[in-house]
Design an enzyme around this catalytic site. Sequence first.
Site, short mmCIF file in Angstrom:
data_model
loop_
_atom_site.label_atom_id
_atom_site.label_comp_id
_atom_site.label_asym_id
_atom_site.label_seq_id
_atom_site.Cartn_x
_atom_site.Cartn_y
_atom_site.Cartn_z
NE ARG A 123 -2.79 1.16 3.53
CZ ARG A 123 -3.80 1.37 4.37
NH1 ARG A 123 -5.04 1.32 3.94
NH2 ARG A 123 -3.56 1.59 5.64
NE ARG A 165 -3.16 1.46 11.18
CZ ARG A 165 -3.04 1.54 9.87
NH1 ARG A 165 -1.95 1.09 9.28
NH2 ARG A 165 -3.99 2.07 9.14
P1 AMP Z 1 -7.09 5.44 9.05
O1 AMP Z 1 -6.63 6.42 8.03
O2 AMP Z 1 -8.59 5.36 9.13
O3 AMP Z 1 -6.44 4.09 8.87
O4 AMP Z 1 -6.61 5.99 10.47
C1 AMP Z 1 -5.24 6.15 10.76
C2 AMP Z 1 -5.03 6.26 12.26
O5 AMP Z 1 -5.74 7.40 12.77
C3 AMP Z 1 -5.55 5.09 13.08
O6 AMP Z 1 -4.65 4.00 13.13
C4 AMP Z 1 -5.72 5.76 14.45
O7 AMP Z 1 -4.47 5.93 15.08
C5 AMP Z 1 -6.22 7.14 14.07
N1 AMP Z 1 -7.71 7.19 14.03
C6 AMP Z 1 -8.49 7.45 12.94
N2 AMP Z 1 -9.79 7.41 13.26
C7 AMP Z 1 -9.85 7.12 14.58
C8 AMP Z 1 -10.92 6.90 15.50
N3 AMP Z 1 -12.20 6.99 15.11
N4 AMP Z 1 -10.60 6.61 16.78
C9 AMP Z 1 -9.32 6.52 17.20
N5 AMP Z 1 -8.26 6.68 16.39
C10 AMP Z 1 -8.52 6.98 15.08
#
Ligand code: AMP
Length: 208
Positions: A123, A165
Amino acid sequence: MKDKNVILLGPPASGKGTQARQLAEHLSVPCLGTGKLLRNEIEKGSAVGLEAKEYMDGGRYVPDEVILKMVESWLAENPNGWLMDGFPRTLPQAEALQKIVQPTYIIALDVPREELEFRITKRRECTSCGITVAVNSIDENACPECEFGLLISRADDALDSFKVRYENYEELTLPLFDYYASLGTFNKVDGTQSPKEVFAEILNIVEK
Ligand code: AMP
């Protein structure tokens, strides 16, 4: 679709971002990607960004209070008829959202862990337009979407961060499946299909 509110759930690299972008365009609704919003805050060097970066780089979830503050102010501007990618991720987040507005459809992309680990190594994200793509070789670094961007690996896509994650997802996000199933709004889609097939299934759900 006007007043339908759609939430996309799924583990890292399950294809949420790709599906969210297409679905938001198809339905002409605003899309909130909390991960994207946080990365923007980091880029701006804001206080929220500085706080979030520590959690995100290690693959940990950002605290609920920080996320809820961002989401509440987004919802004030976009009260109904929206798509959310990556929110809610914990029960307290889902319960807080429920108090403000009812989601119409919850769609969870289901992809086994081995497939996610494979995807994460391929990715890349564009530094300019932000699109996420899969590459076949480490030499592939020109963005296929825009003229300006370079494709790079996200810091939190390192295998160690991915493991954290994924564990967070299992521990904190999977309980949302039962929560939303009990509200009658939950749908699971096989995320190992091609992006086109996944999209067709999602459309079947939201256009019912
Ligand atoms: P993503 O782009 O959705 O994969 O999000 C990247 C990172 O942002 C995640 O691994 C979390 O560290 C943080 N993050 C995004 N959305 C949330 C959420 N709703 N609650 C907690 N952490 C979040």
